[in-house]
Design a protein around this motif. Structure first.
Motif, short mmCIF file in Angstrom:
data_model
loop_
_atom_site.label_atom_id
_atom_site.label_comp_id
_atom_site.label_asym_id
_atom_site.label_seq_id
_atom_site.Cartn_x
_atom_site.Cartn_y
_atom_site.Cartn_z
N VAL A 224 0.86 -1.19 0.00
CA VAL A 224 0.00 0.00 0.00
C VAL A 224 0.90 1.24 0.00
O VAL A 224 1.89 1.29 0.74
N THR B 84 -4.28 7.49 -0.95
CA THR B 84 -3.88 6.08 -0.88
C THR B 84 -3.98 5.43 -2.25
O THR B 84 -4.96 5.63 -2.97
N GLY C 185 -7.57 7.51 -10.61
CA GLY C 185 -8.95 7.56 -11.07
C GLY C 185 -9.40 8.98 -11.40
O GLY C 185 -8.95 9.94 -10.76
N ARG D 129 -9.33 13.77 -6.59
CA ARG D 129 -8.81 15.14 -6.62
C ARG D 129 -7.31 15.13 -6.98
O ARG D 129 -6.78 16.10 -7.50
N ALA E 207 -7.39 7.38 2.14
CA ALA E 207 -8.39 6.78 1.24
C ALA E 207 -9.77 7.33 1.57
O ALA E 207 -10.76 6.92 0.97
N TYR F 153 -6.80 -5.08 4.71
CA TYR F 153 -5.40 -4.86 5.06
C TYR F 153 -4.86 -6.10 5.75
O TYR F 153 -5.60 -6.84 6.41
P1 FAD Z 1 -9.67 13.23 -1.07
O1 FAD Z 1 -10.68 12.14 -1.07
O2 FAD Z 1 -10.04 14.64 -1.03
O3 FAD Z 1 -8.57 12.98 0.05
C1 FAD Z 1 -8.34 11.72 0.57
C2 FAD Z 1 -8.14 11.86 2.08
O4 FAD Z 1 -6.83 12.40 2.30
C3 FAD Z 1 -9.13 12.79 2.77
O5 FAD Z 1 -9.49 12.19 4.00
C4 FAD Z 1 -8.32 14.07 3.02
O6 FAD Z 1 -8.70 14.74 4.21
C5 FAD Z 1 -6.91 13.50 3.18
N1 FAD Z 1 -5.87 14.47 2.82
C6 FAD Z 1 -5.52 14.87 1.58
N2 FAD Z 1 -4.54 15.77 1.66
C7 FAD Z 1 -4.22 15.94 2.97
C8 FAD Z 1 -3.28 16.73 3.69
N3 FAD Z 1 -2.47 17.59 3.09
N4 FAD Z 1 -3.23 16.60 5.04
C9 FAD Z 1 -4.07 15.76 5.71
N5 FAD Z 1 -5.00 15.01 5.08
C10 FAD Z 1 -5.08 15.09 3.73
N6 FAD Z 1 -7.52 5.29 -6.16
C11 FAD Z 1 -6.83 5.48 -7.32
O7 FAD Z 1 -7.18 6.38 -8.10
N7 FAD Z 1 -5.73 4.73 -7.65
C12 FAD Z 1 -5.28 3.73 -6.84
O8 FAD Z 1 -4.26 3.08 -7.14
C13 FAD Z 1 -5.99 3.49 -5.63
N8 FAD Z 1 -5.60 2.52 -4.79
C14 FAD Z 1 -6.23 2.35 -3.59
C15 FAD Z 1 -5.75 1.36 -2.71
C16 FAD Z 1 -6.36 1.17 -1.48
C17 FAD Z 1 -5.81 0.12 -0.55
C18 FAD Z 1 -7.47 1.98 -1.11
C19 FAD Z 1 -8.11 1.78 0.23
C20 FAD Z 1 -7.95 2.96 -1.98
C21 FAD Z 1 -7.34 3.16 -3.23
N9 FAD Z 1 -7.77 4.15 -4.12
C22 FAD Z 1 -7.11 4.33 -5.31
C23 FAD Z 1 -8.92 5.01 -3.79
C24 FAD Z 1 -8.46 6.39 -3.28
O9 FAD Z 1 -7.52 6.29 -2.21
C25 FAD Z 1 -9.69 7.20 -2.77
O10 FAD Z 1 -10.68 7.23 -3.76
C26 FAD Z 1 -9.30 8.62 -2.35
O11 FAD Z 1 -10.27 9.15 -1.46
C27 FAD Z 1 -9.20 9.60 -3.50
O12 FAD Z 1 -8.51 10.73 -3.03
P2 FAD Z 1 -8.70 12.20 -3.59
O13 FAD Z 1 -7.44 12.60 -4.33
O14 FAD Z 1 -10.00 12.34 -4.31
O15 FAD Z 1 -8.68 13.09 -2.32
#
Ligand code: FAD
Length: 154
Positions: free
Chosen positions: A17, A32, A51, A55, A83, A148
């Motif tokens: 991960v 993540t 994806g 964001r 995530a 996990y």
């Molecule tokens: P957000 O959903 O806005 O942020 C994600 C989280 O991070 C939020 O809780 C936010 O508060 C926190 N965060 C962000 N920046 C900061 C910061 N500076 N300080 C503190 N907290 C912060 N998706 C993919 O596209 N590709 C993959 O390979 C992939 N693999 C995954 C593997 C696993 C094991 C899991 C569980 C999920 C995976 N995902 C993957 C899904 C992805 O992690 C989620 O869809 C995620 O929420 C998308 O993030 P986002 O960029 O839209 O940001």
């Protein structure tokens, strides 16, 4: 083909991960991800898949840089946080390498410049050229069938 069948098949592939980090317009963002692999030794290239709903896509498109932070088995809470799997806020301890945010105590921080990108279906693949690497000791966090786990040695 049924989406569930495809997801279940992909879930049979056990992975480590990572949390991908970047900094765009002075704001740090993390996500993540387990869609990560090594691509080439000469030059040193890796690939990640983001994806189109994430964001992170816009952030990396803007910054043209990212870091792959490979998580240890003591960082499950960070994986769940980045995530969006938990409601509670978590104070995240970022460090900096070469002006890029990295997650402290990861097994490895791999800092990359985006070399190229490819839109494929509902994801964009980013090829990263590795510029800096930090290594730390520890055991990996794993992911298998949507859960996990830890490496059990012996
Ligand atoms: P957000 O959903 O806005 O942020 C994600 C989280 O991070 C939020 O809780 C936010 O508060 C926190 N965060 C962000 N920046 C900061 C910061 N500076 N300080 C503190 N907290 C912060 N998706 C993919 O596209 N590709 C993959 O390979 C992939 N693999 C995954 C593997 C696993 C094991 C899991 C569980 C999920 C995976 N995902 C993957 C899904 C992805 O992690 C989620 O869809 C995620 O929420 C998308 O993030 P986002 O960029 O839209 O940001």
């Amino acid at each position: 083909m049924d989406d569930r069948l495809f997801r279940n098949a992909m879930g049979k592939f056990a992975t480590g991960v990572t949390v991908i980090t970047t900094k765009a317009d002075d704001a740090v963002h993390g996500m993540t991800a387990n869609a990560f692999m090594s691509v080439s030794l000469d030059p040193k290239l890796v690939i990640i898949s983001i994806g189109h709903k994430a964001r992170m896509l816009e952030k990396i498109t803007t910054s043209k840089r990212f870091v792959v932070n490979i998580l240890s088995n003591e960082q499950k809470d960070l994986s769940m946080h980045f995530a969006g799997q938990v409601k509670e806020d978590l104070a995240v301890d970022f460090e900096t390498i070469n002006d890029m945010p990295v997650i402290k105590d990861s097994l490895s921080n791999i800092v990359c410049d985006v070399k190229s990108s490819y839109v494929e279906g509902d994801h964009t693949l980013f090829i990263g050229e590795v510029t800096d690497i930090v290594l730390n000791e520890g055991e990996p966090l794993t992911y298998f069938e949507g859960k996990y786990g830890k490496v059990v040695s012996g």
